[in-house]
Design a protein around this motif. Sequence first.
Motif, mmCIF file in Angstrom:
data_model
loop_
_atom_site.group_PDB
_atom_site.id
_atom_site.type_symbol
_atom_site.label_atom_id
_atom_site.label_comp_id
_atom_site.label_asym_id
_atom_site.label_seq_id
_atom_site.Cartn_x
_atom_site.Cartn_y
_atom_site.Cartn_z
ATOM 1 N N HIS A 154 -2.342 6.657 4.353
ATOM 2 C CA HIS A 154 -3.626 7.330 4.457
ATOM 3 C C HIS A 154 -3.774 8.132 5.754
ATOM 4 O O HIS A 154 -4.869 8.610 6.061
ATOM 5 C CB HIS A 154 -4.759 6.297 4.351
ATOM 6 C CG HIS A 154 -4.639 5.412 3.145
ATOM 7 N ND1 HIS A 154 -4.848 5.862 1.858
ATOM 8 C CD2 HIS A 154 -4.287 4.090 3.034
ATOM 9 C CE1 HIS A 154 -4.651 4.866 1.003
ATOM 10 N NE2 HIS A 154 -4.313 3.790 1.696
ATOM 11 N N GLN A 188 1.007 3.947 -3.131
ATOM 12 C CA GLN A 188 0.499 5.297 -2.893
ATOM 13 C C GLN A 188 1.596 6.361 -2.916
ATOM 14 O O GLN A 188 1.355 7.481 -3.384
ATOM 15 C CB GLN A 188 -0.218 5.347 -1.535
ATOM 16 C CG GLN A 188 -1.455 4.485 -1.442
ATOM 17 C CD GLN A 188 -2.554 4.942 -2.379
ATOM 18 O OE1 GLN A 188 -2.743 6.143 -2.605
ATOM 19 N NE2 GLN A 188 -3.283 3.994 -2.947
ATOM 20 N N ASP A 246 0.839 -1.201 0.000
ATOM 21 C CA ASP A 246 0.000 0.000 0.000
ATOM 22 C C ASP A 246 0.874 1.250 0.000
ATOM 23 O O ASP A 246 0.606 2.219 -0.730
ATOM 24 C CB ASP A 246 -0.908 -0.028 1.234
ATOM 25 C CG ASP A 246 -2.014 1.016 1.175
ATOM 26 O OD1 ASP A 246 -2.324 1.502 0.067
ATOM 27 O OD2 ASP A 246 -2.576 1.336 2.237
#
Length: 238
Positions: free
Chosen positions: A176, A116, A112
């Motif tokens: 995030h 990202q 991830d």
Amino acid sequence: MTDLSTLRFFRTPAHSCSYLEDRQASTLFVDPQATLSPELYSELSLLGFRRSGDYLYRPHCDQCSACIPARVRVSDFQPKRRHRRIRKVNDDLVVNREPARFTRELYSLYADYINQRHGDGDMYPPSEEQFTNFLTCDWADTQFHCFRQAGKLRAVAVTDQLEDGLSAVYTFFDPHLPERSLGVMALLWQIEQCRRLQLPYLYLGYWIHQCQKMSYKSQYQPLEILRSGAWKDLPDKD
């Protein structure tokens, strides 16, 4: 102490630089057939070498010397106001040392993060093989320090133990949660871990003034850089 004159080194062909546009890069690495150990690693770290997987390397470019080895002098480090704020925001994180090995949980966070944050880099796309070959090592004293919030994995600091410090190999984290500044938090924690272990230095890899992704290291003062065979303080411009 190892007789470094007996080591063989190899140099890669020139290739596009990952950090500076329109420049060619080349890498010097220790013979993979050599007997590598944490002791040899420590000696070569003093000369600016780093670890990637089972390999020890350092930049060796013909017409560029922008990649400069850097380390934090732990005893004199004083966190800035921003650092203290980041620590407070992350007070709820619990850090545990775990074996340096592949797990689904670790890889999920790693993939991830790469997807990202580094979708335009040479580590994209991530793979399980890349994770293992890059972060783990058969001969180094490698530690995965895992930061969890209420049991949820938020960040991992991959750290190697050296004789005079820790080497911050790589950090990946939940992309995030920008408000947590998890990359900064992981680095601050590693500085404190050096203090707990009474180790004088945290090795940060290469400081590159012209590259924003690497110039951030100058925020951690006092930062020593290796120039002309000697470690010297980098002036603090903050």
